[in-house]
Design an enzyme around this catalytic site. Structure first.
Site, PDB file in Angstrom:
ATOM      1  N   PHE A 149       0.807  -1.225   0.000  1.00 33.35           N
ATOM      2  CA  PHE A 149       0.000   0.000   0.000  1.00 33.35           C
ATOM      3  C   PHE A 149       0.836   1.268   0.000  1.00 33.35           C
ATOM      4  O   PHE A 149       0.358   2.326  -0.384  1.00 33.35           O
ATOM      5  CB  PHE A 149      -0.939   0.017   1.231  1.00 33.35           C
ATOM      6  CG  PHE A 149      -0.256   0.449   2.504  1.00 33.35           C
ATOM      7  CD1 PHE A 149      -0.088   1.795   2.809  1.00 33.35           C
ATOM      8  CD2 PHE A 149       0.248  -0.477   3.414  1.00 33.35           C
ATOM      9  CE1 PHE A 149       0.566   2.208   3.969  1.00 33.35           C
ATOM     10  CE2 PHE A 149       0.895  -0.087   4.574  1.00 33.35           C
ATOM     11  CZ  PHE A 149       1.047   1.270   4.847  1.00 33.35           C
ATOM     12  N   LYS A 173      -1.097  -6.935  -9.281  1.00 31.84           N
ATOM     13  CA  LYS A 173      -2.057  -7.083  -8.179  1.00 31.84           C
ATOM     14  C   LYS A 173      -1.664  -6.032  -7.143  1.00 31.84           C
ATOM     15  O   LYS A 173      -0.808  -6.258  -6.294  1.00 31.84           O
ATOM     16  CB  LYS A 173      -1.978  -8.493  -7.592  1.00 31.84           C
ATOM     17  CG  LYS A 173      -3.250  -8.990  -6.928  1.00 31.84           C
ATOM     18  CD  LYS A 173      -3.804  -8.095  -5.829  1.00 31.84           C
ATOM     19  CE  LYS A 173      -3.109  -8.276  -4.509  1.00 31.84           C
ATOM     20  NZ  LYS A 173      -3.557  -7.280  -3.483  1.00 31.84           N
ATOM     21  N   GLU A 176      -4.982  -3.565  -2.039  1.00 28.36           N
ATOM     22  CA  GLU A 176      -6.415  -3.304  -2.026  1.00 28.36           C
ATOM     23  C   GLU A 176      -6.751  -2.016  -1.259  1.00 28.36           C
ATOM     24  O   GLU A 176      -7.860  -1.521  -1.329  1.00 28.36           O
ATOM     25  CB  GLU A 176      -7.177  -4.497  -1.426  1.00 28.36           C
ATOM     26  CG  GLU A 176      -6.855  -4.840   0.029  1.00 28.36           C
ATOM     27  CD  GLU A 176      -5.567  -5.651   0.223  1.00 28.36           C
ATOM     28  OE1 GLU A 176      -4.648  -5.561  -0.615  1.00 28.36           O
ATOM     29  OE2 GLU A 176      -5.492  -6.358   1.249  1.00 28.36           O
ATOM     30  N   SER A 226       5.375  -6.949   3.251  1.00 24.99           N
ATOM     31  CA  SER A 226       5.925  -7.260   4.567  1.00 24.99           C
ATOM     32  C   SER A 226       6.693  -8.587   4.525  1.00 24.99           C
ATOM     33  O   SER A 226       6.460  -9.429   3.648  1.00 24.99           O
ATOM     34  CB  SER A 226       4.793  -7.335   5.587  1.00 24.99           C
ATOM     35  OG  SER A 226       3.881  -8.332   5.193  1.00 24.99           O
ATOM     36  N   CYS A 281       9.472   1.804   3.339  1.00 24.01           N
ATOM     37  CA  CYS A 281      10.360   0.688   3.676  1.00 24.01           C
ATOM     38  C   CYS A 281      11.780   1.172   3.894  1.00 24.01           C
ATOM     39  O   CYS A 281      12.608   0.448   4.425  1.00 24.01           O
ATOM     40  CB  CYS A 281      10.340  -0.349   2.572  1.00 24.01           C
ATOM     41  SG  CYS A 281      10.975   0.304   1.039  1.00 24.01           S
ATOM     42  N   GLU A 383       8.838  -4.385  13.069  1.00 25.40           N
ATOM     43  CA  GLU A 383       8.729  -3.294  12.098  1.00 25.40           C
ATOM     44  C   GLU A 383       7.430  -2.555  12.422  1.00 25.40           C
ATOM     45  O   GLU A 383       6.339  -3.101  12.239  1.00 25.40           O
ATOM     46  CB  GLU A 383       8.669  -3.829  10.664  1.00 25.40           C
ATOM     47  CG  GLU A 383       8.624  -2.692   9.656  1.00 25.40           C
ATOM     48  CD  GLU A 383       8.337  -3.131   8.216  1.00 25.40           C
ATOM     49  OE1 GLU A 383       7.597  -4.100   8.021  1.00 25.40           O
ATOM     50  OE2 GLU A 383       8.833  -2.451   7.309  1.00 25.40           O
TER      51      GLU A 383
HETATM   52  P1  NAD Z   1       1.540  -6.613   2.934  1.00 23.95           P
HETATM   53  O1  NAD Z   1       2.599  -7.651   2.998  1.00 23.95           O
HETATM   54  O2  NAD Z   1       0.443  -6.660   3.930  1.00 23.95           O
HETATM   55  O3  NAD Z   1       0.831  -6.628   1.494  1.00 23.95           O
HETATM   56  C1  NAD Z   1       1.574  -6.642   0.300  1.00 23.95           C
HETATM   57  C2  NAD Z   1       0.746  -7.317  -0.782  1.00 23.95           C
HETATM   58  O4  NAD Z   1       0.490  -8.677  -0.392  1.00 23.95           O
HETATM   59  C3  NAD Z   1      -0.610  -6.665  -1.020  1.00 23.95           C
HETATM   60  O5  NAD Z   1      -0.870  -6.645  -2.386  1.00 23.95           O
HETATM   61  C4  NAD Z   1      -1.579  -7.573  -0.270  1.00 23.95           C
HETATM   62  O6  NAD Z   1      -2.860  -7.602  -0.848  1.00 23.95           O
HETATM   63  C5  NAD Z   1      -0.911  -8.935  -0.362  1.00 23.95           C
HETATM   64  N1  NAD Z   1      -1.190  -9.770   0.810  1.00 23.95           N
HETATM   65  C6  NAD Z   1      -1.427  -9.368   2.079  1.00 23.95           C
HETATM   66  N2  NAD Z   1      -1.636 -10.426   2.879  1.00 23.95           N
HETATM   67  C7  NAD Z   1      -1.525 -11.532   2.110  1.00 23.95           C
HETATM   68  C8  NAD Z   1      -1.625 -12.928   2.370  1.00 23.95           C
HETATM   69  N3  NAD Z   1      -1.883 -13.398   3.586  1.00 23.95           N
HETATM   70  N4  NAD Z   1      -1.436 -13.785   1.346  1.00 23.95           N
HETATM   71  C9  NAD Z   1      -1.168 -13.338   0.106  1.00 23.95           C
HETATM   72  N5  NAD Z   1      -1.066 -12.013  -0.192  1.00 23.95           N
HETATM   73  C10 NAD Z   1      -1.232 -11.119   0.793  1.00 23.95           C
HETATM   74  O7  NAD Z   1       2.294  -5.203   2.983  1.00 23.95           O
HETATM   75  P2  NAD Z   1       1.644  -3.753   3.101  1.00 23.95           P
HETATM   76  O8  NAD Z   1       1.126  -3.570   4.488  1.00 23.95           O
HETATM   77  O9  NAD Z   1       0.750  -3.473   1.968  1.00 23.95           O
HETATM   78  O10 NAD Z   1       2.942  -2.837   2.894  1.00 23.95           O
HETATM   79  C11 NAD Z   1       3.829  -2.508   3.915  1.00 23.95           C
HETATM   80  C12 NAD Z   1       4.990  -3.475   3.990  1.00 23.95           C
HETATM   81  O11 NAD Z   1       5.688  -3.490   2.754  1.00 23.95           O
HETATM   82  C13 NAD Z   1       6.029  -3.083   5.016  1.00 23.95           C
HETATM   83  O12 NAD Z   1       6.450  -4.241   5.701  1.00 23.95           O
HETATM   84  C14 NAD Z   1       7.155  -2.495   4.208  1.00 23.95           C
HETATM   85  O13 NAD Z   1       8.437  -2.559   4.805  1.00 23.95           O
HETATM   86  C15 NAD Z   1       7.090  -3.344   3.000  1.00 23.95           C
HETATM   87  N6  NAD Z   1       7.727  -2.683   1.866  1.00 23.95           N
HETATM   88  C16 NAD Z   1       8.943  -3.154   1.488  1.00 23.95           C
HETATM   89  C17 NAD Z   1       9.612  -2.542   0.450  1.00 23.95           C
HETATM   90  C18 NAD Z   1      10.953  -3.036   0.011  1.00 23.95           C
HETATM   91  O14 NAD Z   1      11.432  -2.552  -0.988  1.00 23.95           O
HETATM   92  N7  NAD Z   1      11.584  -3.971   0.692  1.00 23.95           N
HETATM   93  C19 NAD Z   1       9.016  -1.458  -0.219  1.00 23.95           C
HETATM   94  C20 NAD Z   1       7.767  -1.017   0.190  1.00 23.95           C
HETATM   95  C21 NAD Z   1       7.137  -1.645   1.238  1.00 23.95           C
END
Ligand code: NAD
Length: 498
Positions: A149, A173, A176, A226, A281, A383
């Site tokens: 997000f 994808k 959401e 994450s 991040c 985090e």
């Molecule tokens: P998230 O892991 O909750 O979601 C990321 C994606 O995975 C979304 O599209 C979501 O719909 C999907 N998703 C969520 N739960 C899922 C599940 N159980 N099974 C399958 N798919 C699932 O992350 P977020 O809250 O949207 O974003 C924040 C996180 O992203 C933080 O941990 C941040 O550090 C990380 N991030 C990392 C980088 C990097 O370059 N390393 C960059 C940006 C964000």
């Protein structure tokens, strides 16, 4: 109330979704729309559309692909303000920050415009008598990108410009929570002349992700999110035979040596700790101060926080916006209590920070500082992904490096010092993928690759830059001989060069 749906085969999906998600305006706390959630049927449909477009697109000349990319670049530039407004409305970040995210995403599009050069292979004449060898890189097929997000435009743009430039077709994808920017990007691709089905958007949750991870028609998956989900996506994707790069979460340290310019360090800690409400991040979340300058630095940080303007992202006075959702805001705020319960000092309590022009229902939490944090506290080990800066005091440079390297994460790190020798040693010793020297958020340019180490990256390929080109292509080496009348005859021996 807006309604956001999938983009499949060059047009919006016209079906009736069985499940939906709410989209919020984080500055008011109100629902502003709904987004369709894909079922297995839409997963099949979107992969079929991408697969159908693949043969034509991979045959498209590099010159033509570059032309489409240049046109897309112009359109994104022309609509940068619209994209930024969509981001602010759904993510909450302030307008200048949203504009910055679009600008950084555009840099990857610009890098991808050079695809004819990036895909140049090698050629060796006469590797054996009358035999030539050359290498080429070919697209992998249908690629899926699953994104978080916190950068609804930039992170997808880390992936799809290069994937498409390399001749693949793409299914995005997006998160959401803020799905609208991806649809505007899809419209701009269509306007730029990209054939239908080359770029698609599938909205949804775990059902959509799992569908893509198990679909035999998907060849590769890029994921950013994450750490627990990154690990899951990597394991499930590779178990299903896919190439996967999965970038995870982070806990980024900023080390301040006693000789540092403390005003520069305080400016950097506040900018990198609270920009985008800490939902980056590459945000700095652990400030590691080598004493005796801890008290002095914390005082300067507090001074700067006192004048930060928190308010709605669309209000140009705001420097920091709300958090993305109510549950996330509450979880982040809970670390202030748990930190104090575990022995930290609450140096700045963001819960009482004034909000200018903000509705009371917004997901507000002002910049906060927990001081005298120790490595065992959950505010340090977790985090938090919000505007909470933990300050850890250490006695020596060595203790600071040990702390950084003991972290399970390895995304970004920064050192602030005036000592070039110390900085040089730190660059070598830090077990982290991206290092800043007097730069708090060392996000690489598009022509380098972005990615962390350890629990911040599963897989071995970082995104964009030359590693991105490698991820979205497969290498092939051709050995070629045009028969000469003097050649011929059976030879069962292993080919050796003459
Ligand atoms: P998230 O892991 O909750 O979601 C990321 C994606 O995975 C979304 O599209 C979501 O719909 C999907 N998703 C969520 N739960 C899922 C599940 N159980 N099974 C399958 N798919 C699932 O992350 P977020 O809250 O949207 O974003 C924040 C996180 O992203 C933080 O941990 C941040 O550090 C990380 N991030 C990392 C980088 C990097 O370059 N390393 C960059 C940006 C964000």
């Amino acid at each position: 109330m807006k309604h956001v749906t999938h983009w499949i085969g060059g047009k919006p999906w016209t079906g009736e979704a069985q499940r939906h998600g709410d989209i919020y305006d984080p500055a008011t706390g109100q629902v502003s729309g709904t987004v369709d959630f894909a079922s297995a049927t839409e997963v099949n449909d979107v992969v079929a559309a991408a697969a159908q477009a693949l043969p034509g697109w991979r045959r498209t000349s590099l010159a033509k692909r570059a032309q489409v990319l240049f046109a897309f670049r112009e359109l994104v530039k022309a609509h940068a303000g619209d994209l930024a407004a969509l981001i602010t409305a759904e993510h909450g970040k302030v307008a200048s920050d949203a504009a910055g995210e679009v600008a950084r995403g555009l840099e990857v599009v610009e890098f991808a415009c050079g695809i004819p050069h990036l895909l140049k292979g090698g050629y060796s004449e006469n590797v054996s008598t009358g035999v030539d060898s050359y290498s080429i890189r070919q697209p992998v097929g249908v690629v899926a990108g699953i994104t978080p997000f916190n950068f609804p435009a930039m992170v997808p743009m880390w992936m799809f410009p290069l994937a498409i430039a390399c001749g693949n077709t793409f299914v995005l994808k997006p998160s959401e929570k803020d799905p609208s920017a991806s649809l505007l990007l899809a419209q701009l691709w269509a306007e730029a002349g990209l054939p239908d089905g080359v770029f698609n958007v599938l909205h949804g949750d775990k059902v959509a992700v799992d569908g893509l991870l198990t679909h035999p028609g998907v060849a590769a998956v890029s994921f950013v999110g994450s750490t627990p989900i990154a690990r899951y996506v990597y394991e499930a994707g590779t178990a299903n035979g896919k190439r996967v790069q999965a970038l995870g979460g982070a806990k980024n340290h900023m080390v301040v040596l006693p000789d540092a310019d403390l005003d520069l360090a305080a400016d950097a800690a506040v900018s990198a700790g609270f920009g985008s409400a800490g939902e980056r991040c590459m945000a700095i979340s652990a400030l590691v101060v080598v004493d005796p300058v801890g008290d002095d630095l914390v005082a300067r940080v507090k001074e700067r926080i006192g004048v930060l303007r928190v308010g709605p992202g669309a209000d140009e006075r705001s420097e920091m916006g709300p958090l993305v959702t109510r549950p996330h805001r509450d979880k982040v705020a809970s670390y202030l209590d748990s930190g104090v319960a575990q022995g930290a000092t609450l140096a700045v309590d963001g819960r009482v920070h004034p909000v200018i022009g903000g509705a009371s229902g917004g997901f507000w939490l002002g910049p906060s500082v927990l001081d005298h944090v120790t490595p065992a506290m959950s505010c340090y080990t977790d985090e938090i992904f919000g505007p909470v800066l933990s300050v850890l005091r250490v006695p020596t440079y060595e203790a600071a490096v040990d702390l950084v390297n003991a972290s399970p994460y390895g995304n970004g790190v920064a050192i602030f010092t005036c000592d070039g020798g110390a900085a040089r040693r730190f660059v070598s010793e830090a077990e982290i993928g991206m290092v800043g020297v007097n730069v708090p958020i060392p996000v690489p340019m598009a022509y380098y690759s972005f990615g962390g180490w350890k629990a911040s990256l599963f897989g071995d390929t970082h995104v964009h830059g030359t590693e991105g080109v490698h991820f979205y292509t497969r290498g092939k080496v051709v050995t070629s001989r045009w028969l000469d009348p003097s050649h011929g005859g059976v030879n069962l021996g292993f080919p050796v060069n003459s």
